[in-house]
Enzyme design. Structure first.
Site, PDB file in Angstrom:
ATOM      1  N   HIS A  11      12.569   8.805 -28.393  1.00 52.72           N
ATOM      2  CA  HIS A  11      13.931   8.819 -28.805  1.00 52.72           C
ATOM      3  C   HIS A  11      14.902   9.747 -28.801  1.00 52.72           C
ATOM      4  CE1 HIS A  11      16.561   6.553 -31.869  1.00 52.72           C
ATOM      5  NE2 HIS A  11      16.643   6.331 -30.633  1.00 52.72           N
ATOM      6  N   HIS A  52      25.030   9.579 -28.251  1.00 52.87           N
ATOM      7  CA  HIS A  52      25.052   9.129 -29.157  1.00 52.87           C
ATOM      8  C   HIS A  52      26.084   8.039 -29.615  1.00 52.87           C
ATOM      9  CE1 HIS A  52      23.966   6.200 -32.011  1.00 52.87           C
ATOM     10  NE2 HIS A  52      22.889   5.856 -31.153  1.00 52.87           N
TER      11      HIS A  52
END
Length: 243
Positions: free
Chosen positions: A8, A51
């Site tokens: 991730h 992100h």
């Protein structure tokens, strides 16, 4: 072991997320076959891997990603917040991450957009992926269904996936409507019935973000096709590669 390990944002448990350091650490583990990353556009249209919509949490910069040119973003320190050893680590471009991952890791590329936030994001990402001959190595995912529709309009050959994190709604129906063959879903939203239905339809399921061995084992017992997305691929290795 069929429940594939997905790093991730790279090996984000130990390295600063979405950086080349995190990518390299993920690649170094032979059992990591997939990686999830996030992509936005700089003000001058360069796909960058980060992100948050803001630069504040993971860099020493301030403000919105969309309001800064690539040359400004690339000068920021994206590593010191994670530890002294990563001081000077940069926000990478998607081009850099693709080059590093090509032939080593398959990529789940999340298009971090909503509505008209990033006009041209889908086109820019697809052009990069195709220029590197990586169409079969990636899936483009998003919460934004309009973005997924744009991907199909630009290049129907690109695999797409829906990100789903709602307690309401029917993800299986939505996947069919969008012609998606991949579901990215919070691990606590996944149940055996949905997992079995999607596996029967040959839809790949990725459950996020799973950092405890107990939850990894629960998902593995639910269905062998569920991909386990984790900040800690080392824990995945300790859990499933025990001698």
């Amino acid at each position: 072991m069929k429940n594939m390990c997905v790093a991730h944002r790279g090996f984000s448990g130990k390295a600063p997320e979405n950086t080349l350091a995190a990518v390299r650490m993920a690649i170094a583990l032979p059992y990591v076959r997939w990686m999830e990353i996030d992509v936005q556009l700089s003000r001058d249209g360069v796909p960058v891997v980060i992100h948050d919509f803001s630069l504040d949490r993971t860099t020493n910069g301030h403000g919105k990603v969309k309001n800064m040119d690539w040359e400004q973003i690339r000068r920021l320190d994206a590593g010191s917040w994670k530890g002294r050893a990563f001081r000077g680590e940069r926000v990478p471009s998607l081009d850099e991450v693709l080059s590093l991952a090509s032939g080593r890791l398959r990529l789940n590329i999340e298009l971090k957009t909503w509505g008209d936030l990033y006009p041209g994001l889908e086109q820019a990402v697809i052009e990069l992926v195709n220029s590197k001959g990586m169409r079969d190595e990636v899936v483009l995912t998003s919460f934004d269904t309009t973005s997924l529709e744009r991907v199909k309009e630009i290049d129907p050959r690109i695999r797409t996936g829906l990100i789903f994190d709602s307690r309401r709604g029917d993800p299986a129906r939505k996947l069919q409507e969008l012609d998606c063959s991949f579901l990215s879903i919070s691990f606590d939203r996944l149940n055996p019935t949905l997992a079995a239905l999607l596996a029967q339809r040959e839809v790949k399921i990725m459950a996020w973000t799973v950092n405890k061995a107990k939850e990894m084992r629960r998902l593995a017992a639910m269905h062998s096709d569920i991909m386990i997305c984790t900040n800690r691929p080392d824990i995945w290795g300790d859990t499933f590669l025990e001698v």
